[in-house]
Scaffold this motif. Sequence first.
Motif, PDB file in Angstrom:
ATOM      1  N   GLN A  62     -17.667  53.522 -34.755  1.00  0.00           N
ATOM      2  CA  GLN A  62     -17.411  52.358 -35.587  1.00  0.00           C
ATOM      3  C   GLN A  62     -18.688  51.606 -35.965  1.00  0.00           C
ATOM      4  O   GLN A  62     -18.630  50.593 -36.653  1.00  0.00           O
ATOM      5  CB  GLN A  62     -16.449  51.406 -34.860  1.00  0.00           C
ATOM      6  N   GLY A  63     -19.834  52.104 -35.527  1.00  0.00           N
ATOM      7  CA  GLY A  63     -21.091  51.479 -35.915  1.00  0.00           C
ATOM      8  C   GLY A  63     -21.930  51.057 -34.732  1.00  0.00           C
ATOM      9  O   GLY A  63     -21.710  51.483 -33.594  1.00  0.00           O
ATOM     10  N   ARG A  64     -22.900  50.201 -35.011  1.00  0.00           N
ATOM     11  CA  ARG A  64     -23.802  49.717 -33.982  1.00  0.00           C
ATOM     12  C   ARG A  64     -23.394  48.314 -33.547  1.00  0.00           C
ATOM     13  O   ARG A  64     -23.017  47.475 -34.383  1.00  0.00           O
ATOM     14  CB  ARG A  64     -25.237  49.701 -34.513  1.00  0.00           C
ATOM     15  N   PHE A  65     -23.497  48.041 -32.244  1.00  0.00           N
ATOM     16  CA  PHE A  65     -23.050  46.768 -31.700  1.00  0.00           C
ATOM     17  C   PHE A  65     -24.038  46.214 -30.684  1.00  0.00           C
ATOM     18  O   PHE A  65     -24.758  46.968 -30.026  1.00  0.00           O
ATOM     19  CB  PHE A  65     -21.691  46.920 -31.005  1.00  0.00           C
ATOM     20  N   PHE A  66     -24.033  44.896 -30.590  1.00  0.00           N
ATOM     21  CA  PHE A  66     -24.730  44.204 -29.506  1.00  0.00           C
ATOM     22  C   PHE A  66     -23.657  43.521 -28.681  1.00  0.00           C
ATOM     23  O   PHE A  66     -22.899  42.693 -29.197  1.00  0.00           O
ATOM     24  CB  PHE A  66     -25.726  43.177 -30.049  1.00  0.00           C
ATOM     25  N   LEU A  67     -23.568  43.865 -27.416  1.00  0.00           N
ATOM     26  CA  LEU A  67     -22.497  43.394 -26.548  1.00  0.00           C
ATOM     27  C   LEU A  67     -23.038  42.581 -25.389  1.00  0.00           C
ATOM     28  O   LEU A  67     -24.033  42.953 -24.770  1.00  0.00           O
ATOM     29  CB  LEU A  67     -21.721  44.596 -26.005  1.00  0.00           C
ATOM     30  N   ILE A  68     -22.388  41.459 -25.116  1.00  0.00           N
ATOM     31  CA  ILE A  68     -22.671  40.671 -23.917  1.00  0.00           C
ATOM     32  C   ILE A  68     -21.335  40.427 -23.226  1.00  0.00           C
ATOM     33  O   ILE A  68     -20.418  39.856 -23.830  1.00  0.00           O
ATOM     34  CB  ILE A  68     -23.329  39.322 -24.245  1.00  0.00           C
ATOM     35  N   ALA A  69     -21.196  40.859 -21.996  1.00  0.00           N
ATOM     36  CA  ALA A  69     -19.920  40.742 -21.299  1.00  0.00           C
ATOM     37  C   ALA A  69     -20.126  40.277 -19.872  1.00  0.00           C
ATOM     38  O   ALA A  69     -21.075  40.690 -19.203  1.00  0.00           O
ATOM     39  CB  ALA A  69     -19.188  42.083 -21.307  1.00  0.00           C
ATOM     40  N   MET A  70     -19.237  39.414 -19.415  1.00  0.00           N
ATOM     41  CA  MET A  70     -19.263  38.980 -18.020  1.00  0.00           C
ATOM     42  C   MET A  70     -18.320  39.851 -17.205  1.00  0.00           C
ATOM     43  O   MET A  70     -17.139  39.997 -17.549  1.00  0.00           O
ATOM     44  CB  MET A  70     -18.847  37.513 -17.885  1.00  0.00           C
ATOM     45  N   LEU A  71     -18.835  40.429 -16.160  1.00  0.00           N
ATOM     46  CA  LEU A  71     -18.044  41.285 -15.282  1.00  0.00           C
ATOM     47  C   LEU A  71     -17.921  40.616 -13.918  1.00  0.00           C
ATOM     48  O   LEU A  71     -18.868  40.009 -13.426  1.00  0.00           O
ATOM     49  CB  LEU A  71     -18.705  42.658 -15.136  1.00  0.00           C
ATOM     50  N   LYS A  72     -16.743  40.751 -13.333  1.00  0.00           N
ATOM     51  CA  LYS A  72     -16.489  40.156 -12.021  1.00  0.00           C
ATOM     52  C   LYS A  72     -16.354  41.242 -10.964  1.00  0.00           C
ATOM     53  O   LYS A  72     -16.019  42.400 -11.259  1.00  0.00           O
ATOM     54  CB  LYS A  72     -15.198  39.338 -12.063  1.00  0.00           C
ATOM     55  N   LYS A  73     -16.589  40.844  -9.724  1.00  0.00           N
ATOM     56  CA  LYS A  73     -16.383  41.763  -8.601  1.00  0.00           C
ATOM     57  C   LYS A  73     -14.934  41.691  -8.142  1.00  0.00           C
ATOM     58  O   LYS A  73     -14.283  40.657  -8.246  1.00  0.00           O
ATOM     59  CB  LYS A  73     -17.311  41.401  -7.442  1.00  0.00           C
ATOM     60  N   LYS A  74     -14.441  42.803  -7.658  1.00  0.00           N
ATOM     61  CA  LYS A  74     -13.115  42.808  -7.046  1.00  0.00           C
ATOM     62  C   LYS A  74     -13.187  43.594  -5.736  1.00  0.00           C
ATOM     63  O   LYS A  74     -14.013  44.493  -5.571  1.00  0.00           O
ATOM     64  CB  LYS A  74     -12.076  43.433  -7.984  1.00  0.00           C
ATOM     65  N   ALA A  75     -12.327  43.224  -4.825  1.00  0.00           N
ATOM     66  CA  ALA A  75     -12.308  43.890  -3.523  1.00  0.00           C
ATOM     67  C   ALA A  75     -11.571  45.215  -3.608  1.00  0.00           C
ATOM     68  O   ALA A  75     -10.550  45.340  -4.286  1.00  0.00           O
ATOM     69  CB  ALA A  75     -11.640  42.996  -2.488  1.00  0.00           C
ATOM     70  N   GLY A  76     -12.119  46.221  -2.965  1.00  0.00           N
ATOM     71  CA  GLY A  76     -11.477  47.527  -2.905  1.00  0.00           C
ATOM     72  C   GLY A  76     -11.516  48.044  -1.479  1.00  0.00           C
ATOM     73  O   GLY A  76     -12.119  47.431  -0.589  1.00  0.00           O
ATOM     74  N   ILE A  77     -10.870  49.150  -1.267  1.00  0.00           N
ATOM     75  CA  ILE A  77     -10.843  49.752   0.072  1.00  0.00           C
ATOM     76  C   ILE A  77     -11.206  51.234  -0.036  1.00  0.00           C
ATOM     77  O   ILE A  77     -10.720  51.934  -0.922  1.00  0.00           O
ATOM     78  CB  ILE A  77      -9.450  49.603   0.714  1.00  0.00           C
ATOM     79  N   LYS A  78     -12.073  51.670   0.847  1.00  0.00           N
ATOM     80  CA  LYS A  78     -12.395  53.090   0.933  1.00  0.00           C
ATOM     81  C   LYS A  78     -12.285  53.517   2.394  1.00  0.00           C
ATOM     82  O   LYS A  78     -12.258  52.683   3.314  1.00  0.00           O
ATOM     83  CB  LYS A  78     -13.794  53.367   0.392  1.00  0.00           C
ATOM     84  N   LEU A  79     -12.225  54.806   2.603  1.00  0.00           N
ATOM     85  CA  LEU A  79     -12.151  55.339   3.965  1.00  0.00           C
ATOM     86  C   LEU A  79     -13.513  55.891   4.380  1.00  0.00           C
ATOM     87  O   LEU A  79     -14.169  56.593   3.612  1.00  0.00           O
ATOM     88  CB  LEU A  79     -11.090  56.443   4.053  1.00  0.00           C
ATOM     89  N   SER A  80     -13.923  55.565   5.568  1.00  0.00           N
ATOM     90  CA  SER A  80     -15.193  56.070   6.091  1.00  0.00           C
ATOM     91  C   SER A  80     -15.039  57.540   6.479  1.00  0.00           C
ATOM     92  O   SER A  80     -13.951  58.116   6.391  1.00  0.00           O
ATOM     93  CB  SER A  80     -15.621  55.254   7.312  1.00  0.00           C
ATOM     94  N   ASP A  81     -16.148  58.136   6.930  1.00  0.00           N
ATOM     95  CA  ASP A  81     -16.088  59.536   7.384  1.00  0.00           C
ATOM     96  C   ASP A  81     -15.101  59.707   8.533  1.00  0.00           C
ATOM     97  O   ASP A  81     -14.543  60.775   8.737  1.00  0.00           O
ATOM     98  CB  ASP A  81     -17.477  60.010   7.827  1.00  0.00           C
ATOM     99  N   GLN A  82     -14.882  58.627   9.285  1.00  0.00           N
ATOM    100  CA  GLN A  82     -13.943  58.669  10.402  1.00  0.00           C
ATOM    101  C   GLN A  82     -12.549  58.192   9.984  1.00  0.00           C
ATOM    102  O   GLN A  82     -11.689  57.926  10.819  1.00  0.00           O
ATOM    103  CB  GLN A  82     -14.445  57.786  11.561  1.00  0.00           C
ATOM    104  N   LEU A  83     -12.357  58.080   8.631  1.00  0.00           N
ATOM    105  CA  LEU A  83     -11.086  57.654   8.048  1.00  0.00           C
ATOM    106  C   LEU A  83     -10.689  56.249   8.462  1.00  0.00           C
ATOM    107  O   LEU A  83      -9.502  55.921   8.619  1.00  0.00           O
ATOM    108  CB  LEU A  83      -9.961  58.646   8.399  1.00  0.00           C
ATOM    109  N   VAL A  84     -11.701  55.404   8.642  1.00  0.00           N
ATOM    110  CA  VAL A  84     -11.454  54.002   8.945  1.00  0.00           C
ATOM    111  C   VAL A  84     -11.559  53.206   7.637  1.00  0.00           C
ATOM    112  O   VAL A  84     -12.571  53.305   6.936  1.00  0.00           O
ATOM    113  CB  VAL A  84     -12.483  53.464   9.960  1.00  0.00           C
ATOM    114  N   PRO A  85     -10.527  52.432   7.290  1.00  0.00           N
ATOM    115  CA  PRO A  85     -10.590  51.649   6.056  1.00  0.00           C
ATOM    116  C   PRO A  85     -11.738  50.652   6.082  1.00  0.00           C
ATOM    117  O   PRO A  85     -11.959  49.967   7.079  1.00  0.00           O
ATOM    118  CB  PRO A  85      -9.233  50.926   6.021  1.00  0.00           C
ATOM    119  N   GLU A  86     -12.475  50.573   4.967  1.00  0.00           N
ATOM    120  CA  GLU A  86     -13.588  49.646   4.854  1.00  0.00           C
ATOM    121  C   GLU A  86     -13.472  48.897   3.530  1.00  0.00           C
ATOM    122  O   GLU A  86     -13.055  49.455   2.515  1.00  0.00           O
ATOM    123  CB  GLU A  86     -14.924  50.401   4.887  1.00  0.00           C
ATOM    124  N   THR A  87     -13.848  47.631   3.563  1.00  0.00           N
ATOM    125  CA  THR A  87     -13.830  46.823   2.343  1.00  0.00           C
ATOM    126  C   THR A  87     -15.090  47.102   1.525  1.00  0.00           C
ATOM    127  O   THR A  87     -16.200  47.158   2.064  1.00  0.00           O
ATOM    128  CB  THR A  87     -13.774  45.326   2.687  1.00  0.00           C
TER     129      THR A  87
END
Length: 371
Positions: free
Chosen positions: A123-148
């Motif tokens: 659609q062409g050329r653009f100049f973009l400025i956007a504010m992004l926020k952090k959100k909390a997620g969960i992943k599993l460690s190598d020992q399958l322990v949930p981590e934030t």
Amino acid sequence: MGITIQKVIIHELIKEQHKPFEAVDKKTVVLPTDNAVVLKLVQGVADLYGRRNNSAHYGTFMTGIAAGKFPPSFYNYFDLVAPKDNDFIAVSHSAMDELERSARNIAAASGGYILAADYESEQGRFFLIAMLKKKAGIKLSDQLVPETVQELDLNSLHQAARINFDRFGQYKTANDEEKSEINYLSFVSPSTNKSTAGYFIKALGCAKGTASAKATSLVLTESVDFFRGNPELKPARLKFKEDLTAYLSDCANSRKSATLSRVEAIARKYFPQDDHQKAEELAEQLYARLNGEKNAIPNEFPVSKTVLNKHISIKHKTEKWDISFEVSALGVTSNADIQYDQKEARLVIRRLPAEMREKIEQALCDRNQES
């Protein structure tokens, strides 16, 4: 088709809502444009534009002192044939300076990561400025322990502004009348908190445009074409158009702005009633078509009565006669109030009012007496 990034950088505005301003972290090195994660990030932000939960306003920059320092900084950047990294960093710093200045004075303002990107898409050329926020997620460690974990929220745009280079160039060379119908700037902000949204948009010098004629014409042609192009909706396109024109006429007569949310609500009457998922998909597709960068119909716009009349009525005048009627009265069968015979290239007007018949018969009688 994906995007091609020319320049990209991420800064941070550090401030918690309803707390004093803390700091601004302005980076001085651009990010690698061929990095897969960087590409995914910018593509993800760009794709959010024009969707129902990220509907875009369209407009231009403010003028004068109220515009602040970012618009002049962008003007200079726009004029560069081949901007260097330092040029891009400078214009992004200008945006950060204005955001910091605004955020310091508004308690409801909150910070976040500020993405600035110069990129190209189909659609062409653009100049973009956007504010992004952090959100909390969960992943599993190598020992399958949930981590934030902390990750960027790419499900919605909290605040953003985007400039279309092609339209900006057109605007610079247009006359005053043409400028009123050109919106080169789009911006997204949450409607749920106007005080928060206001500081970001105002800091960058954004102002809603008018573009009444163009928006009125496009919302009619594009939404009806959407119905025409969908086999499930095609049979209802004329009834939908009648409902849509009635709504737009009401807006024009009452001098109220039309909204795309209302257009969507009218269209939903003709979406599958027994398939909620399908109806949601159609609503998303329609909104993206209307509010996306290609058509750039603002989520709220004043209705042009002049343009609307051109879409709902047919008028013609010669030296000896003139005719005007609504398109809804036109048809090709004998059931229509005004029947068009394509083979004979003629109109047949049916069900004439008694008063009109009397005038016609009296005129014919007078002519016969004269002869």
